[in-house]
Design an enzyme around this catalytic site. Sequence first.
Site, PDB file in Angstrom:
ATOM      1  N   CYS A   1      -9.311  17.107  -2.814  1.00  0.00           N
ATOM      2  CA  CYS A   1      -8.183  18.001  -2.848  1.00  0.00           C
ATOM      3  C   CYS A   1      -7.913  18.869  -1.258  1.00  0.00           C
ATOM      4  CB  CYS A   1      -7.634  17.703  -3.665  1.00  0.00           C
ATOM      5  SG  CYS A   1      -5.974  19.547  -3.905  1.00  0.00           S
TER       6      CYS A   1
ATOM      7  N   HIS B   1      -5.214   6.077  -0.932  1.00  0.00           N
ATOM      8  CA  HIS B   1      -3.793   6.489  -0.353  1.00  0.00           C
ATOM      9  C   HIS B   1      -3.282   5.008   0.417  1.00  0.00           C
ATOM     10  CE1 HIS B   1      -3.719  10.767  -0.757  1.00  0.00           C
ATOM     11  NE2 HIS B   1      -5.190  10.635  -0.192  1.00  0.00           N
TER      12      HIS B   1
ATOM     13  N   GLU C   1       1.593  11.963  -6.276  1.00  0.00           N
ATOM     14  CA  GLU C   1       0.283  11.742  -6.458  1.00  0.00           C
ATOM     15  C   GLU C   1       0.296  11.264  -7.922  1.00  0.00           C
ATOM     16  OE1 GLU C   1      -2.698  15.915  -5.172  1.00  0.00           O
ATOM     17  OE2 GLU C   1      -1.145  15.843  -5.327  1.00  0.00           O
TER      18      GLU C   1
ATOM     19  N   CYS D   1       0.522  16.948  -0.383  1.00  0.00           N
ATOM     20  CA  CYS D   1      -0.815  16.651  -0.780  1.00  0.00           C
ATOM     21  C   CYS D   1      -1.700  16.615   0.975  1.00  0.00           C
ATOM     22  CB  CYS D   1      -0.485  15.444  -0.840  1.00  0.00           C
ATOM     23  SG  CYS D   1      -1.796  14.117  -1.179  1.00  0.00           S
TER      24      CYS D   1
ATOM     25  N   GLY E   1      -3.005  13.394   1.804  1.00  0.00           N
ATOM     26  CA  GLY E   1      -2.249  12.557   1.851  1.00  0.00           C
ATOM     27  C   GLY E   1      -1.267  12.556   3.463  1.00  0.00           C
TER      28      GLY E   1
END
Length: 270
Positions: free
Chosen positions: A75, A152, A201, A210, A213
């Site tokens: 993260c 992703h 997410e 994110c 992301g």
Amino acid sequence: MRVDFTKMHGLGNDFVVLDTRAQPLPGPLSRQIAAALAHRHTGIGCDQLIVLEPSDIADFAMRIFNADGGEVEACGNATRAVGLLAGGAARIATAAGILETQASAGGISVDMGEPRFDWDAIPLAYAMDTLSMPVGWENLENPAAVNVGNPHAVFFVPDCDAVDLERLGPLIEHDPLFPARVNVNVATVTDRRHIRLRVWERGVGLTLACGTGACATAIAAMRRKLVEREVEVALPGGTLTISWGADNRITMTGPATTSFRGSFEWADYA
């Protein structure tokens, strides 16, 4: 037994941080406890629960639990947040490898490591070109797939705000094509240095920001020659700067903030 926590956020992507180095948890942290703490109506409320632990290979280790209680590998926004807690400079062991943070003029910078593009590293259920995947869901077609510590799928669209991501996001996240599920990104390139982005997410839902992301989307745009090697990615919660160096490593820079500190009774959630 009461457990101390720190509530933090990076561009509105919010976290409850438990530092077990100073205060070990009274019992094992289950998926159910993590989800209960993350619940916004009956718990403390967060997108991710972050647990800091001692490490023999870094300054400390970080475990990450999404709002549904599932543990994930990386993260980016949380890494910036715990880098802030550490005073800026830190080496952090995660399931995705060791990440390094530094204080910068833009907040906290994180070396996010190298992106992966092989179909089985995403992972996908079967082999295909990850730069322009020959698949689609309604009007979302030909995504790029990138793993930046977690998986992703990135869709480039004329207007990311016009996409019904709340409906399409969970359909794509749980598609059998993605055996580990996937984060869903819809992006609009506005010029060679700017991208607008919205993210569904994995295990969380629509989020204000994110970090991984933003990294995955920037890298996908760079691979398609749509942008330069450093871009600003504007999310609903704010903007991150993403650069992809000649050494193949990704650097993400953006702000992180401590919201408040508190404590809870472990028995209320165990």
